[in-house]
Design a protein around this motif. Structure first.
Motif, PDB file in Angstrom:
ATOM      1  N   LEU A   1       0.900  -1.156   0.029  1.00 29.90           N
ATOM      2  CA  LEU A   1       0.126   0.000  -0.039  1.00 29.90           C
ATOM      3  C   LEU A   1       0.875   1.470   0.173  1.00 29.90           C
ATOM      4  O   LEU A   1       1.983   1.316   0.756  1.00 29.90           O
ATOM      5  CB  LEU A   1      -0.876  -0.199   1.292  1.00 29.90           C
ATOM      6  CG  LEU A   1      -2.244  -0.847   1.098  1.00 29.90           C
ATOM      7  CD1 LEU A   1      -2.829  -1.165   2.475  1.00 29.90           C
ATOM      8  CD2 LEU A   1      -3.160  -0.495   0.332  1.00 29.90           C
TER       9      LEU A   1
ATOM     10  N   VAL B   1      -3.122   7.305   0.921  1.00 34.39           N
ATOM     11  CA  VAL B   1      -4.159   6.737   1.542  1.00 34.39           C
ATOM     12  C   VAL B   1      -4.369   7.260   2.900  1.00 34.39           C
ATOM     13  O   VAL B   1      -3.685   7.796   3.521  1.00 34.39           O
ATOM     14  CB  VAL B   1      -4.003   5.154   1.751  1.00 34.39           C
ATOM     15  CG1 VAL B   1      -3.823   4.385   0.275  1.00 34.39           C
ATOM     16  CG2 VAL B   1      -2.936   4.660   2.922  1.00 34.39           C
TER      17      VAL B   1
ATOM     18  N   LYS C   1      -8.426   4.090   2.341  1.00 30.65           N
ATOM     19  CA  LYS C   1      -9.158   4.735   1.034  1.00 30.65           C
ATOM     20  C   LYS C   1      -8.135   5.608   0.123  1.00 30.65           C
ATOM     21  O   LYS C   1      -7.313   6.356   1.066  1.00 30.65           O
ATOM     22  CB  LYS C   1     -10.235   5.617   1.425  1.00 30.65           C
ATOM     23  CG  LYS C   1     -11.448   4.777   2.193  1.00 30.65           C
ATOM     24  CD  LYS C   1     -12.394   5.897   2.340  1.00 30.65           C
ATOM     25  CE  LYS C   1     -13.677   4.968   3.047  1.00 30.65           C
ATOM     26  NZ  LYS C   1     -14.991   5.720   3.630  1.00 30.65           N
ATOM     27  N   GLN C   2      -8.236   5.689  -0.909  1.00 28.57           N
ATOM     28  CA  GLN C   2      -7.085   6.516  -1.763  1.00 28.57           C
ATOM     29  C   GLN C   2      -7.634   7.784  -2.003  1.00 28.57           C
ATOM     30  O   GLN C   2      -8.694   8.118  -2.108  1.00 28.57           O
ATOM     31  CB  GLN C   2      -6.938   5.595  -2.997  1.00 28.57           C
ATOM     32  CG  GLN C   2      -5.931   4.581  -2.856  1.00 28.57           C
ATOM     33  CD  GLN C   2      -5.494   4.063  -4.418  1.00 28.57           C
ATOM     34  OE1 GLN C   2      -5.606   4.903  -5.358  1.00 28.57           O
ATOM     35  NE2 GLN C   2      -4.964   2.985  -4.503  1.00 28.57           N
TER      36      GLN C   2
ATOM     37  N   HIS D   1     -10.016   1.078  -4.696  1.00 25.39           N
ATOM     38  CA  HIS D   1      -9.618   2.429  -4.214  1.00 25.39           C
ATOM     39  C   HIS D   1     -10.009   2.484  -2.805  1.00 25.39           C
ATOM     40  O   HIS D   1      -9.467   3.138  -1.915  1.00 25.39           O
ATOM     41  CB  HIS D   1     -10.194   3.431  -4.979  1.00 25.39           C
ATOM     42  CG  HIS D   1      -9.912   3.581  -6.317  1.00 25.39           C
ATOM     43  ND1 HIS D   1      -8.608   3.689  -6.779  1.00 25.39           N
ATOM     44  CD2 HIS D   1     -10.634   3.913  -7.389  1.00 25.39           C
ATOM     45  CE1 HIS D   1      -8.403   3.699  -8.148  1.00 25.39           C
ATOM     46  NE2 HIS D   1      -9.441   3.848  -8.396  1.00 25.39           N
ATOM     47  N   TRP D   2     -10.895   1.737  -2.554  1.00 22.92           N
ATOM     48  CA  TRP D   2     -11.344   1.502  -0.927  1.00 22.92           C
ATOM     49  C   TRP D   2     -10.959  -0.119  -0.643  1.00 22.92           C
ATOM     50  O   TRP D   2     -11.603  -1.004  -1.376  1.00 22.92           O
ATOM     51  CB  TRP D   2     -12.899   1.619  -0.856  1.00 22.92           C
ATOM     52  CG  TRP D   2     -13.338   2.960  -0.669  1.00 22.92           C
ATOM     53  CD1 TRP D   2     -12.654   4.111  -1.025  1.00 22.92           C
ATOM     54  CD2 TRP D   2     -14.604   3.751  -0.452  1.00 22.92           C
ATOM     55  NE1 TRP D   2     -13.407   5.270  -1.105  1.00 22.92           N
ATOM     56  CE2 TRP D   2     -14.578   4.800  -0.424  1.00 22.92           C
ATOM     57  CE3 TRP D   2     -15.834   2.960   0.190  1.00 22.92           C
ATOM     58  CZ2 TRP D   2     -15.735   5.677  -0.082  1.00 22.92           C
ATOM     59  CZ3 TRP D   2     -16.852   3.903   0.502  1.00 22.92           C
ATOM     60  CH2 TRP D   2     -16.866   5.196   0.175  1.00 22.92           C
TER      61      TRP D   2
END
Length: 481
Positions: free
Chosen positions: A266, A271, A432-433, A446-447
Motif C-alpha cells: 500500500l 491513503v 481509502k485512496q 480504491h477502497w
DNA sequence: GGCTCTATGGTCAAATAGAC
DNA sequence: GTCTATTTGACCATAGAGCC
C-alpha cells in the motif's frame, strides 16, 4: 423501436376496441433466448446474443417490450424503484406444483430440489417429465401465447394479491398456459434475484452501449442516477441519454470496498484510514421539506429509523440547503457514548414502525463518511480529499457525527491502528485512496477493508448440499460437527 | 396467540471469464 | 500465465403478514 403502447392483461396479443392487433413480443420466444444465453459460454458471446434479441424486438415488438426485456433479465419482475416484490415464497411454489403434478411434497419435491439445488429448475423438470402435469397442460400448439406485456401485468397482479387463493389462481394460470421453460424463468424473475444465466446488470449495460453506440461510462452514469437498468434502457432506446442527471431522492448505487490483498504494497502517502464501523450502510437524502434514507440495496430505510430522520431534519435546517451523505447507521448508547454491537442493531432491522420502547432500548445514530451531493451539486466525481473537506465542513456546521480519518506512514503504524480499531469494538480498518472519485456501484480497489481473519476449528463434515449449475457434481453448505 | 411463510438486513468463498 | 472482477449459491437472525 416503436413507441410504447398499452394492451389488455392476460394471454393474447390483441387489444379490445382496436381493429389492428398491437404487435407485442412473445414471452416464449424471449425465454428461449434466455435459455440459449444460459447455454452460451463467454460474456461477449452472451452480449452478442442479447444484441440480436433487442434487434428482433425492435422489428417484432414495441419500445416497451425492449424495456421489459432489459428489466426481466437484470432486475426480475419489478423495477427496483417500484418497491414491489413477488411475495410468493419457495414453499408455496413447491406445495402447489406438487399438488398439480400429484406428487408428495416432502417425499418427492423436496429431495428433487435438494438434488438440483434450485426450486425453479425442479419445477421445470417436473412439468416436463411428469405424466400428470403433461395431461393437464394445454398442448403447445393450442396454448395462447403470453407476451412480455402480459407477463408484466401478471407479475403486478401477483405482487398486489393479498390472499393466498388469489396468488394460487395466478400460479395455476401459469401452470396451465405457460411452457415449463417459461414457468422456470417467470419464477426466477418473480423472486427478484439472479436468473442464473450468467448475464446480469453489468453485461446488460455493456450490451446497451454496443446497441446504441453510446459510451459505457455514459450509460453507467445514467444507471447510477436513475437507479434502474430498465429506465436506463428506456432513455437509451429513446435517444435521451443526455437527459440523465442526478435528482434528489433517487438513491445512488453505493461504492463498495475490496478486501485488502497486501498491506506491504500500500502507498501510505496517498491513503487515509478510517475505523470500519459495524452497522448498516445508509444513504441520506435531505432537502428543505423531505428526508429519506436508503439501504445498500437502495431500498427505503426511512420508516425503520425515524430517529435518524429527526436528526437529519435538524441538520438540514441548520445548513439550509440539501445534501446526500453516505455513512453507517449504528446502535449507540448515549450514556456511555459507545457504539453497541451489531447484535443490538439487529433488533431494529426490518421494523417498519419501531415503538418508542424499541427506540429507547436501541438508540441509533448516523455516522457520515462521505458526501455525495451538496446543494444539488454532484460531488461524487471529485476526489476523496475534496469530498472529505466538504464533509468535514458540513458535519461541523450541522453538528453531525462523522468518521475520523487519519494517516499512517508505515505498516507498523497501520497494524497498531488496526488493533486500536478492534479495541474500540469496530470491525477493522477502511483504507481509502485520497485521489479516488466515488466509484458508484462498484467494488473498487480504491477502497479496501482490513478485517480480523477468521479462526480455525477442528471439525468433521456431517451434512452437505448438492450443488447445481456450474457447481453440479460438487457439494456446498457443509454442516460441521 | 401461535404457527408458518416470506422478506430483508447482512455475510462468505469458489468458479469463471476477461484483461493485461 | 497471472491477476482481477464478476457471478453464483448458499447461510443467519429477525420482523411482518396471513391463517387457524
Amino acid at each position: 423501436m416503436g413507441k410504447s403502447e398499452q394492451v389488455s392483461s392476460g394471454p393474447g396479443n390483441s387489444e379490445p376496441g382496436r381493429s389492428e392487433p398491437v404487435k407485442r413480443y412473445p414471452f416464449r420466444k424471449y425465454c428461449e433466448v434466455l435459455d440459449r444465453l444460459e447455454q452460451t459460454r463467454g460474456t461477449k458471446a452472451k452480449q452478442t446474443l442479447f444484441v440480436e434479441l433487442l434487434r428482433d424486438i425492435q422489428h417484432h415488438g414495441t419500445l416497451e417490450d425492449g424495456v421489459l426485456a432489459c428489466r426481466f433479465v437484470s432486475e426480475g419482475a419489478f423495477d427496483p424503484t417500484s418497491g414491489l416484490t413477488g411475495r410468493l415464497g419457495a414453499r408455496s411454489q413447491g406445495m402447489w406444483v406438487s399438488e398439480y403434478c400429484e406428487i408428495d411434497y416432502d417425499k418427492v419435491f423436496k429431495p428433487c430440489r435438494t438434488a438440483t439445488g434450485s426450486g425453479s429448475e425442479t419445477i421445470e423438470l417436473l412439468l416436463t417429465n411428469m405424466p400428470h402435469s403433461g395431461s393437464k397442460q394445454a398442448q403447445p400448439d393450442t396454448r395462447t401465447p403470453w407476451t412480455l406485456h402480459n407477463m408484466d401485468t401478471s407479475f403486478g397482479l401477483m405482487a398486489q394479491a393479498k390472499k393466498s387463493e388469489d396468488k394460487r389462481a395466478l400460479f395455476d394460470q401459469w401452470l396451465e398456459t405457460l411452457t415449463p421453460l417459461e414457468i422456470k424463468m417467470a419464477l426466477r424473475m418473480l423472486g427478484g434475484g439472479s436468473l442464473r444465466i450468467g448475464f446480469e446488470a453489468r453485461s446488460l449495460l455493456q450490451t446497451l452501449a454496443k446497441v446504441s453506440g453510446s459510451s459505457l461510462e455514459h450509460i453507467r452514469y445514467a444507471h447510477m442516477v436513475l437507479g434502474s437498468v430498465s429506465e436506463t434502457a428506456r432513455i437509451v432506446f429513446e435517444d435521451r441519454l443526455d437527459e440523465a442527471s442526478f435528482s434528489m431522492f433517487r438513491p445512488i448505487a453505493f461504492m463498495l470496498a475490496s478486501p485488502v490483498e497486501s498491506l506491504e504494497a500500500l502507498p501510505w502517502a496517498s491513503v487515509r484510514l478510517e475505523e470500519k464501523l459495524d452497522g448498516i450502510r445508509c444513504q441520506v437524502h435531505a432537502s428543505v421539506d423531505r428526508v429519506e434514507l436508503y439501504s445498500r440495496d437502495l431500498n427505503p430505510l426511512t420508516q425503520t429509523f425515524p430517529d435518524v430522520v429527526v436528526e437529519m431534519k435538524r441538520a438540514q435546517s441548520s445548513l439550509g440547503g440539501s445534501f446526500v451523505l453516505d455513512g453507517e447507521v449504528l446502535a449507540f448508547d448515549p450514556s456511555t457514548k459507545r457504539i453497541l454491537p451489531f447484535l443490538d442493531l439487529q433488533k431494529r432491522l426490518g421494523v417498519k414502525k419501531p415503538s418508542s420502547t424499541l427506540m429507547n432500548d436501541v438508540p441509533v445514530i448516523f455516522v457520515a463518511y462521505d458526501l455525495l451531493v451538496l446543494d444539488e451539486k454532484e460531488a461524487f466525481s471529485q476526489s476523496l480529499e475534496q469530498r472529505r473537506s466538504q464533509l468535514t465542513s458540513v458535519c461541523e456546521k450541522a453538528n453531525l457525527p462523522y468518521s475520523r480519518q487519519f494517516e499512517v506512514a508505515t505498516l507498523q503504524q497501520c497494524q497498531r491502528a488496526f488493533e486500536q480499531a478492534l479495541n474500540h469494538g469496530n470491525e477493522g480498518l477502511m483504507i481509502k485512496q485520497v485521489d479516488s472519485h466515488y466509484a458508484f456501484g462498484q467494488r473498487s480497489h480504491h477502497w479496501q477493508k482490513l478485517k480480523e481473519p477468521e479462526g480455525a476449528l477442528d471439525t468433521i463434515i456431517m451434512y452437505a448440499h448438492a450443488g447445481s449449475g456450474k457447481r453440479g457434481g460438487t457439494y456446498s453448505d457443509f454442516t460441521l460437527g
